[in-house]
Scaffold this motif. Structure first.
Motif, PDB file in Angstrom:
ATOM      1  N   PRO A 201       0.830  -1.216   0.000  1.00  0.00           N
ATOM      2  CA  PRO A 201       0.000   0.000   0.000  1.00  0.00           C
ATOM      3  C   PRO A 201       0.861   1.262   0.000  1.00  0.00           C
ATOM      4  O   PRO A 201       1.970   1.272   0.555  1.00  0.00           O
ATOM      5  N   ASP A 202       0.351   2.323  -0.596  1.00  0.00           N
ATOM      6  CA  ASP A 202       1.083   3.592  -0.628  1.00  0.00           C
ATOM      7  C   ASP A 202       1.312   4.150   0.768  1.00  0.00           C
ATOM      8  O   ASP A 202       2.263   4.916   0.990  1.00  0.00           O
ATOM      9  N   SER A 203       0.450   3.783   1.706  1.00  0.00           N
ATOM     10  CA  SER A 203       0.553   4.309   3.066  1.00  0.00           C
ATOM     11  C   SER A 203       1.754   3.748   3.830  1.00  0.00           C
ATOM     12  O   SER A 203       2.146   4.288   4.860  1.00  0.00           O
ATOM     13  N   TRP A 204       2.347   2.683   3.331  1.00  0.00           N
ATOM     14  CA  TRP A 204       3.505   2.093   4.007  1.00  0.00           C
ATOM     15  C   TRP A 204       4.723   3.004   3.883  1.00  0.00           C
ATOM     16  O   TRP A 204       4.879   3.725   2.899  1.00  0.00           O
ATOM     17  N   SER A 205       5.602   2.901   4.868  1.00  0.00           N
ATOM     18  CA  SER A 205       6.882   3.609   4.781  1.00  0.00           C
ATOM     19  C   SER A 205       7.760   2.930   3.741  1.00  0.00           C
ATOM     20  O   SER A 205       7.572   1.750   3.412  1.00  0.00           O
ATOM     21  N   GLU A 206       8.726   3.655   3.224  1.00  0.00           N
ATOM     22  CA  GLU A 206       9.638   3.081   2.243  1.00  0.00           C
ATOM     23  C   GLU A 206      10.435   1.919   2.847  1.00  0.00           C
ATOM     24  O   GLU A 206      10.732   0.932   2.164  1.00  0.00           O
ATOM     25  N   SER A 207      10.759   2.024   4.127  1.00  0.00           N
ATOM     26  CA  SER A 207      11.508   0.952   4.796  1.00  0.00           C
ATOM     27  C   SER A 207      10.695  -0.326   4.867  1.00  0.00           C
ATOM     28  O   SER A 207      11.223  -1.431   4.642  1.00  0.00           O
ATOM     29  N   ASP A 208       9.407  -0.202   5.162  1.00  0.00           N
ATOM     30  CA  ASP A 208       8.559  -1.393   5.230  1.00  0.00           C
ATOM     31  C   ASP A 208       8.342  -1.999   3.847  1.00  0.00           C
ATOM     32  O   ASP A 208       8.272  -3.224   3.698  1.00  0.00           O
ATOM     33  N   LYS A 209       8.249  -1.149   2.830  1.00  0.00           N
ATOM     34  CA  LYS A 209       8.128  -1.651   1.460  1.00  0.00           C
ATOM     35  C   LYS A 209       9.377  -2.446   1.076  1.00  0.00           C
ATOM     36  O   LYS A 209       9.279  -3.517   0.449  1.00  0.00           O
ATOM     37  N   LYS A 210      10.533  -1.946   1.471  1.00  0.00           N
ATOM     38  CA  LYS A 210      11.780  -2.647   1.151  1.00  0.00           C
ATOM     39  C   LYS A 210      11.885  -3.966   1.922  1.00  0.00           C
ATOM     40  O   LYS A 210      12.406  -4.957   1.402  1.00  0.00           O
ATOM     41  N   ARG A 211      11.389  -3.967   3.152  1.00  0.00           N
ATOM     42  CA  ARG A 211      11.393  -5.203   3.932  1.00  0.00           C
ATOM     43  C   ARG A 211      10.520  -6.272   3.281  1.00  0.00           C
ATOM     44  O   ARG A 211      10.911  -7.439   3.177  1.00  0.00           O
ATOM     45  N   ALA A 212       9.337  -5.874   2.849  1.00  0.00           N
ATOM     46  CA  ALA A 212       8.445  -6.812   2.180  1.00  0.00           C
ATOM     47  C   ALA A 212       9.097  -7.367   0.916  1.00  0.00           C
ATOM     48  O   ALA A 212       9.038  -8.570   0.642  1.00  0.00           O
ATOM     49  N   ASP A 213       9.743  -6.491   0.166  1.00  0.00           N
ATOM     50  CA  ASP A 213      10.416  -6.907  -1.056  1.00  0.00           C
ATOM     51  C   ASP A 213      11.568  -7.861  -0.743  1.00  0.00           C
ATOM     52  O   ASP A 213      11.781  -8.855  -1.460  1.00  0.00           O
ATOM     53  N   PHE A 214      12.299  -7.571   0.335  1.00  0.00           N
ATOM     54  CA  PHE A 214      13.410  -8.435   0.735  1.00  0.00           C
ATOM     55  C   PHE A 214      12.906  -9.827   1.100  1.00  0.00           C
ATOM     56  O   PHE A 214      13.461 -10.840   0.671  1.00  0.00           O
TER      57      PHE A 214
END
Length: 290
Positions: A201-214
């Motif tokens: 979701p767009d509401s996520w922080s960039e750090s959390d987006k990167k964690r999910a991707d990792f």
């Protein structure tokens, strides 16, 4: 990415059970002496992992070849703390095996790392005992997992920054379990015709987006999900094509798609993701591209 419930045994009760199976008086004495310190380590683990700061916990390196065996907690060395797990917790003859088996059976939906597509076969140390031996008996550090996730992919990896942490099945932030952050595209030119990808979701922080991707990449979920669901996708696609000869799109959704969507227990279940995508195409186009 399945949320699972922690084992009800406290670290202290687990340690007491393990002590019953240890025969070396000196080791028993030192473990009892440093029990308060071990409990403090447990509390630090809980505090850090629930805040997403597991990567901040210091590591302890061990090397038999280089004769490196550091003191980790009081007079307890790395080799002693790490070997307690295999020698005094895992063996089936010991009382502690009941705790092991209970944790193993706790993820009824399958391996939490891969979202349930793998069958649970063993326990993984979330923070590897090769680097964090003080947590070798900590039940909230023991994760029921499949062999592919544990032995083939995760192995003894550990994070040095927030973004490189995999999702903790017991302690992590609810967004990773309650928000949908995986989606799928239909690609007729792709070998498996479907491609899963990370879409937080767009509401996520960039750090959390990167964690999910990792997490997604470490456990090879794009390939594994596509392989897991490929046969069902082709069969469902054929069923939709057959039904469209005599029924409208809403009937097809109600007949073969919606019950799968409603029956999924998590938003990132790969079957739910697939069927939601099929539903989107049926709702958005008279001639859906599937």
């Amino acid at each position: 990415m399945l949320k699972i419930i922690k084992n009800s045994n406290t670290f202290e009760s687990t340690l007491d059970t393990v002590l019953k199976g240890i025969k070396e008086p000196n080791l028993i004495s030192r473990i009892k002496k440093h029990k308060p310190d071990l409990i403090k380590e447990f509390e630090s683990y809980e505090d850090n992992t629930t805040k997403g700061n597991g990567f901040k916990i210091p590591i302890h390196n061990f090397s038999k070849r280089l004769n490196i065996d550091p003191l980790v907690v009081g007079s307890l060395r790395h080799s002693e703390l790490s070997s307690i797990y295999s020698s005094h917790f895992v063996p089936e003859r010991l009382d502690s095996r009941v705790i092991y088996n209970t944790i193993l059976a706790s993820s009824v939906e399958g391996c939490p790392y891969c979202g349930g597509i793998g069958s649970v076969k063993e326990l993984d140390h979330f923070l590897p005992k090769s680097k964090y031996p003080q947590f070798s008996l900590l039940t909230s550090n023991l994760v029921p997992s499949c062999k592919i996730c544990n032995q083939d992919l995760k192995k003894s990896k550990f994070a040095e920054v927030y973004e490189d942490q995999i999702i903790h099945p017991y302690n992590d932030f609810n967004i990773f379990f309650e928000d949908k952050w995986i989606d799928v595209n239909f690609n007729p030119n792709h070998e498996k015709k479907i491609e899963f990808f990370v879409s937080p979701p767009d509401s996520w922080s960039e750090s959390d987006k990167k964690r999910a991707d990792f997490h997604f990449k470490l456990f090879d979920l794009a390939e594994r999900y596509s392989t897991f669901i490929a046969g069902e996708y082709l069969n469902t696609k054929q069923s939709i094509e057959n039904l469209r000869l005599v029924h409208d799109n809403q009937f097809i959704i109600d007949c073969i798609l919606q019950h799968v969507i409603d029956g999924a227990k998590t938003p990132n279940d790969c079957r739910r993701i697939l069927y939601e995508a099929l539903k989107r195409d049926l709702l958005s186009s008279i001639n859906p591209i599937i």
